[in-house]
Design an enzyme around this catalytic site. Structure first.
Site, PDB file in Angstrom:
ATOM      1  N   CYS A 193      35.715   2.499 -25.333  1.00 22.47           N
ATOM      2  CA  CYS A 193      34.476   2.940 -24.024  1.00 22.47           C
ATOM      3  C   CYS A 193      35.692   3.625 -23.554  1.00 22.47           C
ATOM      4  O   CYS A 193      37.250   3.477 -22.862  1.00 22.47           O
ATOM      5  CB  CYS A 193      34.749   1.444 -23.493  1.00 22.47           C
ATOM      6  SG  CYS A 193      33.279   0.288 -24.096  1.00 22.47           S
TER       7      CYS A 193
ATOM      8  N   HIS B 105       0.611  -0.859   0.217  1.00 21.69           N
ATOM      9  CA  HIS B 105      -0.394   0.399  -0.241  1.00 21.69           C
ATOM     10  C   HIS B 105       0.608   0.970   0.183  1.00 21.69           C
ATOM     11  O   HIS B 105       0.603   2.239  -0.778  1.00 21.69           O
ATOM     12  CB  HIS B 105      -1.053  -0.434   1.186  1.00 21.69           C
ATOM     13  CG  HIS B 105      -1.469   1.310   1.080  1.00 21.69           C
ATOM     14  ND1 HIS B 105      -1.030   2.700   2.160  1.00 21.69           N
ATOM     15  CD2 HIS B 105      -3.227   2.010   0.767  1.00 21.69           C
ATOM     16  CE1 HIS B 105      -2.601   3.413   2.044  1.00 21.69           C
ATOM     17  NE2 HIS B 105      -3.007   2.851   0.682  1.00 21.69           N
TER      18      HIS B 105
ATOM     19  N   GLU C   6      42.751  -3.311 -25.876  1.00 17.97           N
ATOM     20  CA  GLU C   6      43.972  -2.320 -24.951  1.00 17.97           C
ATOM     21  C   GLU C   6      45.159  -2.926 -24.635  1.00 17.97           C
ATOM     22  O   GLU C   6      45.786  -2.589 -23.584  1.00 17.97           O
ATOM     23  CB  GLU C   6      42.557  -2.529 -23.792  1.00 17.97           C
ATOM     24  CG  GLU C   6      42.464  -4.022 -23.244  1.00 17.97           C
ATOM     25  CD  GLU C   6      42.025  -4.665 -22.191  1.00 17.97           C
ATOM     26  OE1 GLU C   6      41.016  -4.369 -21.483  1.00 17.97           O
ATOM     27  OE2 GLU C   6      41.005  -6.141 -22.451  1.00 17.97           O
TER      28      GLU C   6
ATOM     29  N   ASP D 242      43.473   0.592 -20.496  1.00 17.65           N
ATOM     30  CA  ASP D 242      44.426   0.121 -20.301  1.00 17.65           C
ATOM     31  C   ASP D 242      45.559   0.078 -21.583  1.00 17.65           C
ATOM     32  O   ASP D 242      46.774   0.828 -21.057  1.00 17.65           O
ATOM     33  CB  ASP D 242      43.952  -1.669 -20.690  1.00 17.65           C
ATOM     34  CG  ASP D 242      43.735  -2.915 -18.960  1.00 17.65           C
ATOM     35  OD1 ASP D 242      44.516  -2.114 -18.187  1.00 17.65           O
ATOM     36  OD2 ASP D 242      42.730  -3.111 -19.080  1.00 17.65           O
TER      37      ASP D 242
ATOM     38  N   ARG E  84      29.592  -4.946 -18.046  1.00 20.44           N
ATOM     39  CA  ARG E  84      30.842  -5.340 -16.866  1.00 20.44           C
ATOM     40  C   ARG E  84      30.387  -5.999 -16.142  1.00 20.44           C
ATOM     41  O   ARG E  84      29.253  -6.182 -15.924  1.00 20.44           O
ATOM     42  CB  ARG E  84      31.243  -4.108 -15.797  1.00 20.44           C
ATOM     43  CG  ARG E  84      32.304  -3.151 -16.870  1.00 20.44           C
ATOM     44  CD  ARG E  84      33.059  -2.065 -15.810  1.00 20.44           C
ATOM     45  NE  ARG E  84      34.077  -1.006 -15.856  1.00 20.44           N
ATOM     46  CZ  ARG E  84      33.325  -0.572 -16.293  1.00 20.44           C
ATOM     47  NH1 ARG E  84      32.132   0.202 -15.953  1.00 20.44           N
ATOM     48  NH2 ARG E  84      34.782   0.635 -16.984  1.00 20.44           N
TER      49      ARG E  84
ATOM     50  N   GLY F   1      39.385  -0.283 -24.775  1.00 18.11           N
ATOM     51  CA  GLY F   1      40.029  -0.314 -23.994  1.00 18.11           C
ATOM     52  C   GLY F   1      40.838   0.835 -23.731  1.00 18.11           C
ATOM     53  O   GLY F   1      41.770   0.669 -23.254  1.00 18.11           O
TER      54      GLY F   1
END
Length: 795
Positions: free
Chosen positions: A747, A416, A676, A700, A506, A697
Site C-alpha cells: 500500500c 422532487h 512496516e 512506516d 483505514r 506499509g
C-alpha cells in the site's frame, strides 16, 4: 363493446395503452406478485376509452386542440393562462349517466359500502406510445370517500392532463396533446397519515450501483418526501446478502422529520396539513429493521418481475400496521445510461463554504445564484443560473430545464429537486437548511457534488477539472490492483473503477468522521470527567440502550458500506492505528490516553489491543467487524493488524480476536499483518505461521529503515521510498512471503508516482498493489508497462 372501467384483478402490464403505466403496473403487481408476499391495495381504473368518450360527449376534443394552438411555443409566456382554460373546459363537462353509474357501482363493490376511503390517482397514456412515461405530471387526490366526492375527484384528475407542467412536458417530449388520454386509478386508501410512507429505488440513486436497495421514509403522507419539505430517514439494503436471509441493512440515516402531513377532512374531499412531528417520533426511525427488510424483499421481487431497476412508492397503514406498495415504475436515470465512460470532476480551487447538504450527482457547476420563492418568479431566472430556493415541487419543472444547478434548504435524496436534477443531469445540493439565508441573490457561486455524498456550495467561481475515462479500454494487469480507502461516501462510485477490491481500508476515518467518540469514553462513560464531552455523547447515543452499541453500529455501517460496494471482492480492513495524540482528539479521548514524547513509535497498533488501557475498546472494534461479517453476511471483509512488533504479540492479538468472536479461518476469516517494521521483514517466515498474509506499509517501513520520524518537518526531505534500504526490505519481504506461500501486497503512493517502482515490485513478485483513488489508473498503466517489459531491478 365499450369498456369504461377495469378492476385491478382484470389488469396486467399489457394494458398500458388502456389504463396508463401507473394503473397497469398496479394491476400487474396485484395479480402477479401476491404470491411473493407483495401487498398492493385493491382498486379499479377508468379506461382511456372512457376519457375519449367524455371528450366526445362534451364536444371538447376540438375545443382543446384550438386552445392549444394559441400556446406561445417560444417563451411559453401564456402557458398558465392556456392551461387554466383547458382545465376549466374539462371541469365544466358532464359525465354520462352510464359512466357515473359504473364508477359508483365498482366503488361500492370495492368497499362493500359508499363510505370507503380511496386514493384517486391520474395515469396518463398514449395509444401509439405505450412506453411513454408521464410520471409526476398529473394530480392525485387522497382520502376521498362518498359517491359525489369520488366523481368530482375523477373529473379533477381528467383536468390535470392540462396542468402547466403536463403541457410543458408533452411539448418537450414531442407528444401530440390530442393523442394522450387520462386513466384514473381508484385504490383502497392506506392510512399512512396515521403511519408512515416513502419511496425506494432498487439501485443506489446517486451512482447507479445495482446491488443496493435505497428506501426513504417520513411520518405521515409521502408528499413531504416528494416536495422535499423535510429530510427523510434513509435505509440502504444490500441485495446479495438480503437473498441469503441476512440482516442486510448496511446503513441507516436518521432524518429530521420535523413535520408530518396528515388529512384535514371536509365533506369527503381531501385536503392536507403539515403539523409538527412529536419530538420523540423525530428521533426514531419510521421503520423497524424487520419492516425495512420486508420492503426491500418486496422491492427485489418487483425488480426481478419486471427485469429492470424500479422506482417504488410504499406506505404503512397506521391503523392496521400493514405495509403496502402503492406504485412502481421503471427507474430511467441510470438504467438508460449504458456507457463505460466516466467523467471525473476534481475541484482545484478553494474558497468559503456557504452551504452544504446532500450531493445529487457527481458534477461541479458554476454560475450566478438566483434566489426564487416560487415558480411565479421565473422571469428572474436566466439560462445557466443556479437556482437557490427553499424547496421545489412539480410546478417548478419548466424552470429547472434552464438551470446549471439547484440548491435547496429542504429535501433528501428522493425529493422532487433531487429526482429532477438526476433526470436533467445537473448537480444539486439539497437539504442545506440555511442556503437561502447564506447565499446572496446575484452572487457567483460554485456547487460541487464531486466530494462524496455531501455537496458543497462555495463562494465565487472556482476552477475545476473534468477527465473522461473509458473503463472498457483499461486493461487489468495480472498483478492485483486494489484501493486504499477510508471514506464510505465514495465507495459506490469508486466500485465502477477497474479493481480487485480494497487492499487497505483505514478504520480511523470512520471512527473520526462518523463515530467521533473515543471507545473508552463509551465503555467508561460513568467515569468521564469532561462535562462537554458527556453532553455530546449523551446526545449522540440517545437512541441506544447501551452507549457501546452506538460505536458498534456506526463503525459497522461504515465498514459494511465499503464491503457491499466491492462485494464479493476482498476488502482488507486494518484495525485501528491511531497514535495516542490522535486518539486523544476524539470526543472524551484525552482522559483515556497517555501523553507520549514520540507517539509514532509508542502505544499504537497491536500493542493496544491486549492492553488494559484499550482492551475494552478493541472489543468494540471486533464486535463491529463480527456484525458486518455474521449479521450482515459480508464475509469478504478480512482484517489486518497494524504495527505488530513481535511474533508473540501477533499471537496475543489473534487470540484476543478469537475471544471476541473473530476466529481465524472460521467462516473464511483471514487475518493479515502490516509489514512496516524491520522485525516484520527479518522474522516474516515466523510471522507467516500466525497470519494468513501480509501488506507492506511502505511509509512506516521507510521511516523505520532510515530512522526518520515522518512527522518531523526538519528531516522530511530525507524520506524516500526509492532509497536502497527500504527497497531492500520490501524485496526481502516479498521473497520470504512467496517462499512460504503467503499473499503479500503493498500500500503506497510510489508505484503510481514512479513507473520504475512498479517495475521493481512486479519483478520482485508482489501479489497486489493498492492505490489511493486518484492514483489508481496511473498505477494500472505503470503495472501494465512493467509486466509487458518484465524488467526491473531488485537492487
Amino acid at each position: 363493446m365499450e369498456v369504461l372501467i377495469k378492476k385491478f384483478s382484470e389488469v396486467s402490464i399489457t394494458d398500458v395503452p388502456k389504463v396508463g403505466g401507473k394503473n397497469a403496473s398496479l394491476g400487474e403487481m396485484y395479480n402477479q406478485l401476491a404470491s411473493k408476499g407483495v401487498q398492493v391495495p385493491d382498486g379499479f381504473a377508468t379506461t382511456a376509452e372512457a376519457f375519449w368518450s367524455f371528450l366526445k360527449e362534451n364536444n371538447l376534443k376540438q375545443a382543446l386542440i384550438d386552445l392549444l394552438k394559441k400556446l406561445d411555443r417560444k417563451t411559453y409566456s401564456n402557458l398558465s393562462e392556456i392551461a387554466l382554460k383547458a382545465r376549466e373546459l374539462i371541469l365544466e363537462g358532464e359525465f354520462s349517466e352510464k359512466f357515473s353509474r359504473e364508477i359508483i357501482k365498482t366503488y361500492r363493490d370495492l368497499g362493500k359500502s359508499d363510505e370507503l376511503e380511496v386514493a384517486v390517482r391520474s395515469s396518463a397514456t398514449a395509444e401509439d406510445l405505450p412506453q411513454a412515461s408521464f410520471a409526476g405530471q398529473h394530480d392525485t387526490f387522497l382520502n376521498i370517500h362518498g359517491d359525489e366526492a369520488l366523481l368530482k375527484a375523477v373529473k379533477k384528475c381528467f383536468s390535470s392532463l392540462y396542468t402547466d407542467r403536463a403541457i410543458k412536458y408533452r411539448e418537450d417530449q414531442g407528444f401530440k396533446h390530442e393523442e394522450v388520454a387520462l386513466s384514473v386509478g381508484v385504490q383502497k386508501m392506506v392510512r399512512s397519515d396515521k403511519g408512515c410512507s416513502g419511496v425506494g429505488f432498487t439501485l443506489e440513486p446517486e451512482s447507479g450501483f445495482k446491488d443496493i436497495i435505497h428506501l426513504s421514509g417520513v411520518w405521515g403522507l409521502g408528499e413531504n418526501i416528494v416536495q422535499g419539505t423535510i429530510n427523510p430517514d434513509e435505509f440502504y439494503v444490500f441485495k446479495p446478502t438480503l437473498e441469503q436471509g441476512k440482516n442486510a441493512i448496511v446503513q441507516k440515516k436518521l432524518g429530521h422529520k420535523e413535520k408530518m402531513m396528515v388529512y384535514a377532512e371536509s365533506d369527503g374531499h381531501s385536503s392536507t396539513v403539515n403539523i409538527d412531528t412529536d419530538l420523540k417520533k423525530q428521533d426514531i426511525f419510521v421503520l423497524s429493521d424487520v419492516e425495512v427488510l420486508k420492503l426491500a424483499t418486496w422491492a427485489l421481487a418487483i425488480e426481478k418481475h419486471y427485469e429492470k431497476p424500479m422506482d417504488i412508492e410504499w406506505a404503512k397503514d397506521g391503523i392496521s400496521n400493514e405495509l403496502f406498495i402503492t406504485q412502481a415504475r421503471p427507474e430511467t436515470v441510470h438504467y438508460s445510461k449504458k456507457t463505460s465512460t466516466h467523467i471525473e470532476y476534481n475541484l482545484t480551487g478553494k474558497s468559503e463554504v456557504l452551504a452544504s447538504g446532500n450531493a445529487i450527482g457527481t458534477q461541479i457547476a458554476t454560475g450566478t445564484a438566483r434566489l426564487l420563492d416560487s415558480p411565479r418568479e421565473a422571469g428572474k431566472l436566466k439560462k445557466g443560473d443556479i437556482l437557490i430556493t427553499d424547496t421545489t415541487s412539480p410546478d417548478w419543472d419548466p424552470l429547472l430545464k434552464r438551470v446549471a444547478g439547484v440548491v435547496t434548504n429542504r429535501g433528501g435524496r428522493t425529493s422532487h429537486a433531487a429526482i429532477v436534477a438526476r433526470e436533467l443531469g445537473v448537480p444539486a445540493v439539497v437539504g442545506c437548511n440555511f442556503a437561502t439565508q447564506n447565499i446572496d441573490d446575484g452572487t457567483e457561486i460554485t456547487i460541487s457534488c464531486s466530494q462524496g455524498k455531501t455537496g458543497y456550495v462555495y463562494k465565487g467561481i472556482l476552477e475545476y477539472e473534468e477527465t473522461a475515462v473509458d473503463f472498457s479500454s483499461v486493461k487489468q494487469p495480472e498483478t492485483e490492483v486494489k484501493f486504499i480507502l477510508s471514506d464510505p461516501e465514495n465507495a459506490y462510485q469508486l466500485s465502477f473503477y477497474p479493481n480487485n477490491g480494497i487492499g487497505l481500508l483505514r478504520m480511523e476515518f470512520i471512527i473520526t468522521h462518523i463515530v467521533k467518540v473515543h471507545p473508552m469514553a463509551l465503555v467508561r462513560f460513568d467515569e468521564l470527567e469532561d462535562k462537554r464531552a458527556r453532553k455530546i455523547i449523551t446526545e449522540l447515543t440517545e437512541q441506544y440502550t447501551k452507549k457501546e452499541d452506538y460505536f458498534i453500529e456506526q463503525l459497522a455501517e461504515g465498514i459494511a458500506t465499503m464491503a457491499a460496494a466491492f462485494y464479493p471482492k476482498e476488502v482488507i480492513l486494518r484495525m485501528s492505528d491511531f497514535k495516542t495524540n490522535e486518539y486523544a482528539n476524539l470526543i472524551g479521548g484525552s482522559q483515556f490516553e497517555p501523553k507520549e514524547e514520540n507517539p509514532m513509535l509508542g502505544f499504537r497498533g497491536a500493542s493496544r489491543y491486549y492492553n488494559d488501557l484499550y482492551k475494552a475498546g478493541f472489543e468494540l472494534e471486533c464486535d463491529a467487524v463480527k456484525k458486518v461479517r455474521e449479521e450482515m453476511g459480508l464475509t469478504n471483509v478480512k482484517v489486518m493488524v497494524p504495527f505488530c512488533r513481535t511474533v508473540e504479540e501477533g499471537k496475543k492479538v489473534v487470540e484476543i480476536m478469537a475471544e471476541n468472536g473473530l476466529v481465524q479461518n472460521e467462516n473464511g476469516l483471514e487475518i493479515y499483518m502490516m509489514v512496516e517494521i524491520p522485525s516484520n521483514v527479518i522474522l516474516l517466515e515466523e510471522f507467516a505461521q500466525v497470519f494468513n498474509g501480509f501488506s507492506i506499509g511502505s511509509n512506516d517501513l521507510t521511516q523505520l529503515s532510515l530512522g526518520i520520524d515522518r512527522d518531523s518537518e526538519l528531516i522530511a526531505s530525507l524520506f524516500d521510498e526509492n532509497n536502497k534500504a527500504p527497497k531492500s526490505m520490501i524485496a526481502q519481504a516479498i521473497e520470504k512471503a512467496n517462499k512460504v506461500g503467503k499473499k503479500i501486497g503493498l500500500c503506497g503512493q510510489a508505484p503510481s508516482d514512479f513507473p520504475h517502482f512498479a517495475s521493481f515490485l512486479v519483478k520482485a513478485g508482489i501479489n497486489s498493489i493498492s492505490f489511493n483513488p486518484d492514483a489508481l489508473l496511473q498505477g494500472i498503466e505503470n503495472i501494465n508497462k512493467a509486466e509487458a517489459k518484465n524488467v526491473g531491478s531488485v537492487s
